[in-house]
Design an enzyme around this catalytic site. Structure first.
Site, PDB file in Angstrom:
ATOM      1  N   HIS A 327      35.056  43.682  29.783  1.00  0.00           N
ATOM      2  CA  HIS A 327      36.382  43.725  29.314  1.00  0.00           C
ATOM      3  C   HIS A 327      36.806  45.050  29.118  1.00  0.00           C
ATOM      4  CE1 HIS A 327      40.052  42.461  27.184  1.00  0.00           C
ATOM      5  NE2 HIS A 327      39.779  41.418  27.491  1.00  0.00           N
ATOM      6  N   ARG A 347      47.940  44.586  25.919  1.00  0.00           N
ATOM      7  CA  ARG A 347      48.343  45.258  27.139  1.00  0.00           C
ATOM      8  C   ARG A 347      49.404  44.314  27.796  1.00  0.00           C
ATOM      9  NH1 ARG A 347      44.302  45.808  30.651  1.00  0.00           N
ATOM     10  NH2 ARG A 347      42.893  44.402  29.424  1.00  0.00           N
TER      11      ARG A 347
HETATM   12  O1  MEZ Z   1      40.106  34.936  29.702  1.00  0.00           O
HETATM   13  C1  MEZ Z   1      39.638  35.923  28.949  1.00  0.00           C
HETATM   14  O2  MEZ Z   1      38.494  36.545  28.985  1.00  0.00           O
HETATM   15  C2  MEZ Z   1      40.613  36.225  27.661  1.00  0.00           C
HETATM   16  C3  MEZ Z   1      41.657  35.313  27.510  1.00  0.00           C
HETATM   17  C4  MEZ Z   1      40.369  37.230  27.055  1.00  0.00           C
HETATM   18  C5  MEZ Z   1      41.320  38.151  26.343  1.00  0.00           C
HETATM   19  O3  MEZ Z   1      41.608  39.203  26.629  1.00  0.00           O
HETATM   20  O4  MEZ Z   1      41.977  37.598  25.480  1.00  0.00           O
END
Ligand code: MEZ
Length: 571
Positions: A327, A347
């Site tokens: 992430h 974002r």
């Molecule tokens: O789908 C995801 O990983 C999610 C909803 C994460 C996020 O950034 O909130």
């Protein structure tokens, strides 16, 4: 609070903010999105999957000789907790129609649909408590094509593009076409989606979405969905039995090669129990706690890839197990919460990634793998990162812009989880940016399934993050929440249908002996015993004492370390 030495960089962020705010108020992108060539270059240069030692061929099992993520190959080349002659399968401890391994969103959906559509009874066996799962932890939202300007076809195209055109099309079709129905199912059960003034569903953008499609419950989306699903499961104790702190450690087969249940391990009494089941669903989620390439993770404590190894030993094929999702925005500071998720919705609402000079260096809504790679490049190649006291690094995510763009109070109202996560450490994200760095977030690949959640093994179903193929080699935000709902439901439907017809033969664990033989023939030397079950952050000397307990002690070592049997016992 941030340490004093970060003040100069924070001052630069504040200095560049008015000009960046002006940009954000215009309809054009605040930074040029990358071309296809630029994307390829940043991925190949900086995504952790492309590092030299990131992948290696696995030497046993259905994917033999395929290059997989190195830690996954390690995980698969390991010993079982059990030998077939240790377990008496003549009188199973429990019998059920459907055994569901995993108490997250996919498991709950499956149990409910199997009950509602087929009158099928199930057992949910979960390693920790019900809901201790990544499903609970998702923040920013769930994608579904519900707005007037959107359609499942557009959603399909976005998901396929985000996955670099490598997704299994029939799975993406199922995901996107079932999406609007899932929104209604969850709302009928009690999920309170965020709404507009006129009562219509509120939708936002996520990385790689061509339409606003992200539905949310503030930034507690996963928590809201899971509480609702768990309540509904708990409302049917006559049909759904929940066994907590009882992870599965191996699948049971029958003499016709069908899956016929699993062996469970009671973490409190340390006993093994056998469950005979007409159909079995693996809904064990992902593997963030393997800390691939040493990354911090957004995942819950039990995310150790258990379903992968059980299914693999039984002969199920894996797909895209060479692809890991980082992430883009995990917490870098405060270090007590390093790796925690900072939702992509920040974002989506206007938060901008900035280097130590306060400069934008990437379009904020690139697909995840691209955005994460650009952040790594900024820190590693361009020296644009801010170091933390313990030697991590991060870039700023300028959150104060959000209230400036949408009005005072917006952050507090829409991102209460995020606000609380930081204010506990004296950082008010409406006034100061967050320091972030990519964090290990999602298992893009997994056990191969078709759109009925079937595997190569009759009677074995898989749903949610444990599966591979749906997201190609990169998942878009909000598609995992939809995934565990859509495919959890499909698994309940098709596994339930199968359970009504099948007649099981003699139960067997012979596949474990065959796997053990294959390991020996391939010359694999390892002390690793899997499923890992729990990650261990204990120091080596403590681990050694744990491992000296009698019998098959908990494999407390990190998956990446051997069980230390080569060191002198008792030392
Ligand atoms: O789908 C995801 O990983 C999610 C909803 C994460 C996020 O950034 O909130």
């Amino acid at each position: 609070m941030y340490p004093d030495y970060m003040a100069e960089s924070l001052r630069k962020v504040a200095q560049t903010r008015p000009a960046r705010l002006e940009l954000a108020r215009k309809p054009d992108p605040v930074y040029p999105p990358m071309s296809a060539e630029e994307r390829r270059a940043v991925l190949e240069g900086f995504h952790p999957d492309f590092e030299a030692s990131a992948r290696r061929p696995v030497c046993v099992g259905p994917n033999r000789d395929e290059s997989l993520t190195t830690e996954v190959s390690d995980l698969l080349e390991s010993h079982s907790w059990l030998r077939s002659d240790q377990v008496n399968l003549d009188k199973p401890d429990f019998e059920t129609d459907l055994l569901i391994i995993g108490g997250g969103g996919a498991g709950c959906n499956a149990a409910l649909i199997a009950m509602k559509e087929h009158g099928i009874r199930s057992i949910i066996a979960t390693k920790l408590r019900m809901g201790d799962a990544n499903s609970m932890m998702s923040q920013g939202g769930m994608q579904a094509a519900v707005s007037r300007t959107d359609s499942p076809t557009r959603h399909y195209l976005d998901a396929i593009g985000g996955g670099h055109f490598e997704n299994k099309p029939e799975l993406v079709r199922a995901l996107t076409e079932d999406g609007p129905g899932v929104v209604k199912w969850l709302e009928d059960l009690g999920v309170c989606w965020d709404k507009q003034q006129d009562g219509s569903l509120k939708t936002m953008h996520g990385g790689g979405t061509s339409r606003k499609r992200m539905l949310s419950c503030r930034d507690y989306t996963g928590a809201m969905i899971m509480r609702t699903l768990m309540d509904e499961v708990r409302n049917h104790p006559d049909m759904i039995t929940v066994k907590e702190f009882m992870p599965a450690v191996e699948l049971i087969m029958d003499d016709k090669g069908r899956c016929a249940g699993a062996v469970l391990y009671d973490m409190e009494s340390e006993e093994f129990f056998t469950v005979k089941a007409k159909s079995t669903l693996i809904a064990t989620g992902g593997y963030g706690r393997l800390h691939i390439r040493g990354y911090d993770t957004t995942n819950h404590y039990g995310a150790t890839g258990d379903g992968l190894v059980m299914a693999y030993r039984a002969g199920a094929k894996l797909m895209y197990m060479d692809s890991v999702q980082y992430h883009p925005t995990g917490v870098s500071f405060p270090e007590q919460i390093a790796g925690f998720l900072v939702t992509e919705a920040i974002r989506g609402a206007g938060g901008q990634p900035l280097n130590k000079e306060g400069e934008l260096f990437v379009y904020p809504r690139e697909p995840r793998d691209i955005e994460a790679s650009a952040i790594i490049r900024e820190c590693v190649q361009n020296g644009g990162g801010v170091p933390t006291p313990s030697g991590r690094v991060g870039v700023w995510l300028d959150s104060p812009l959000i209230d400036m763009l949408h009005g005072e109070g917006y952050t507090d109202k829409h991102f209460p989880a995020m606000y609380r996560q930081f204010i506990r450490y004296g950082i008010d994200i409406t006034k100061l940016p967050m320091l972030i760095y990519p964090s290990l977030h999602y298992q893009n690949g997994g056990i191969e399934i078709n759109e009925r959640c079937e595997t190569d093994i009759p009677g074995l179903y898989v749903a949610g993050e444990a599966t591979g193929g749906l997201h190609g080699r990169n998942r878009l935000m909000g598609n995992s929440v939809l995934d565990y709902n859509v495919f959890g439901q499909r698994a309940g439907r098709f596994a339930g249908e199968y359970a009504k017809k099948v007649k099981l033969g003699k139960l067997s664990l012979a596949h474990l002996d065959a796997y053990e033989k294959e390991l020996a023939e391939a010359g694999v030397k390892t002390d690793l015993v899997t499923p890992v079950l729990l990650p261990s952050y204990a120091p080596k000397d403590v681990k050694k004492r744990q491992l000296l307990r009698g019998g098959n002690a908990l494999p407390g070592a990190s998956v990446l370390q051997n069980r230390l049997f080569d060191e002198s016992p008792g030392a």
